[in-house]
Each structure stands twice: as structure tokens, then as C-alpha cells.
Design a protein around this motif. Structure first.
Motif, PDB file in Angstrom:
ATOM      1  N   UNK A 169     -17.855   3.661 -20.055  1.00  0.00           N
ATOM      2  CA  UNK A 169     -17.284   2.074 -19.761  1.00  0.00           C
ATOM      3  C   UNK A 169     -17.740   1.809 -18.218  1.00  0.00           C
ATOM      4  N   UNK A 170     -18.697   0.572 -18.212  1.00  0.00           N
ATOM      5  CA  UNK A 170     -19.227   0.329 -16.781  1.00  0.00           C
ATOM      6  C   UNK A 170     -18.055  -0.314 -16.137  1.00  0.00           C
ATOM      7  N   UNK A 171     -18.145   0.493 -14.753  1.00  0.00           N
ATOM      8  CA  UNK A 171     -17.143   0.121 -13.761  1.00  0.00           C
ATOM      9  C   UNK A 171     -17.367  -0.275 -12.457  1.00  0.00           C
ATOM     10  N   UNK A 172     -18.776  -0.565 -12.176  1.00  0.00           N
ATOM     11  CA  UNK A 172     -19.326  -0.874 -11.142  1.00  0.00           C
ATOM     12  C   UNK A 172     -20.628  -0.513 -10.741  1.00  0.00           C
ATOM     13  N   UNK A 173     -21.087  -0.698  -9.510  1.00  0.00           N
ATOM     14  CA  UNK A 173     -22.579  -0.504  -9.120  1.00  0.00           C
ATOM     15  C   UNK A 173     -22.439   0.857  -7.964  1.00  0.00           C
ATOM     16  N   UNK A 174     -23.467   0.934  -7.705  1.00  0.00           N
ATOM     17  CA  UNK A 174     -23.610   2.203  -6.651  1.00  0.00           C
ATOM     18  C   UNK A 174     -23.600   1.466  -5.262  1.00  0.00           C
TER      19      UNK A 174
END
Length: 196
Positions: A169-174
């Protein structure tokens, strides 16, 4: 009778020859360290007392400080609730756990609930992805953990376009710190993957 004596004499001579050869071989190698297959034991992580002491010193610093603890591996990094409680006493304090593959930072200001935080993880990367698997942690950490990928094999270009996923599940960016070290924020246990 003679046959029996010959056999006994042969056995005795064989044993004496073997002993002589072994003694000679040992004497020849007297100046070498004996070889063993024993792997020297190394401490995997700092003890809870060491971590707590470092945090106490950081909290006692006039404007709060950073408690840095170095570990040789990320396979066993349990942080007790008493350490988190001590850290939370000063909003400016930071717990920093440094390993060869990743660095974990907990800032006191992000602590919402005092509880045990298990940062034990499997950390690995390739040119296509980086993985930090908090395989022992279950549920919410009760705080934010900044995960710095200090030994990441992904290119700067790939990281700039990468997203962070926790259990798919996508939780953010680097993000990048002042030294261009990539990091992301983890708030719960699970398998985190950084990929473009």
C-alpha cells in the motif's frame, strides 16, 4: 602364534608411525596460530541499558540532544517502552540507531504513545528497489521512525521518482536529508518497499 605376533607388531608399528607423523606435523606448525572453525561472537545490538543511558544523557542536555547508538546488524533492535518514555521527556531529544545498512531516528516530538518499538528489520536493496522489513513489529509504533537508506543501491534518479509502499500500500514518497541521504517515515510494522 607367529601370525598373531606379526599382526600385533604391525598394528603397533602403524600406531607409532602415525603418532610420529602427527607430532612432526604439530612441531612444524608450532609458530602458527591453531586454526578453528569457531566464528567469533559479536554483539548484534546495544543492550537496553546502554540505549536508555544514551537517551537519558540526550534528554539531560540543555536543549535536548541526540542519543546515537551504533549496532552491527538490524536483525535485533527492540526498543523498550522505558526508553521511549525517557525520550519523550524532552521534545527536542532524538534517538538515533546507526547500522551499516540503515539508520533509524525517533524524534521525541513525534511520540504519541509510550510503548515498545521493535525496529528489528531485514534491510536490502538492488538497483530497482530498497526493502526494510520490520518483520517482528506488529501494529502502530506510537511514533514516527525516520528510516535512512545509508547503503541504498538505487540511483539518485530512480530515488527521486520512487514511492514508498508498506505491505503493497502506497504510504508516501522518498525524501532526502541535507546530505542527500534518502529516507522515509515509518509509523507501523510491516514490509516497506521503495520503488519507482
Amino acid at each position: 602364534m607367529r601370525s598373531g605376533m606379526k599382526k600385533a607388531l604391525c598394528v603397533a608399528l602403524t600406531l607409532m608411525t602415525t603418532a610420529t607423523v602427527a607430532a612432526t606435523a604439530y612441531a612444524t606448525d608450532y609458530n602458527r596460530a591453531p586454526s578453528t572453525n569457531v566464528v567469533p561472537s559479536t554483539s548484534v545490538s546495544a543492550s537496553n541499558d546502554e540505549v536508555k543511558e544514551a537517551v537519558s544523557e540526550a534528554v539531560a542536555a540543555e536543549a535536548g540532544g541526540t542519543a546515537t547508538v551504533e549496532v552491527k546488524s538490524t536483525t535485533s533492535i527492540p526498543v523498550s517502552s522505558s526508553v521511549i518514555k525517557e525520550l519523550a521527556k524532552s521534545e527536542d531529544s532524538v534517538l538515533e540507531i546507526v547500522s551499516p545498512k540503515a539508520t533509524f531516528k525517533i524524534e521525541a516530538a513525534t511520540v504519541k504513545k509510550v510503548k515498545r518499538v521493535d525496529l528489528s528489520a531485514k534491510v536490502y536493496s538492488s538497483t530497482k528497489r530498497a526493502v526494510v522489513d520490520f518483520y517482528r513489529a506488529k501494529g502502530d509504533f506510537g511514533c514516527e521512525v525516520k528510516v535512512y537508506l545509508t547503503n541504498c543501491k538505487m540511483s539518485a534518479k530512480a530515488l527521486a521518482n520512487a514511492k514508498v509502499y508498506c505491505d503493497d500500500e502506497e504510504v508516501g514518497s522518498v525524501q532526502f536529508d541535507d546530505n542527500n541521504v534518502p529516507y522515509f517515515i515509518a509509523t507501523k510494522g510491516g514490509k516497506y518497499e521503495v520503488k519507482a
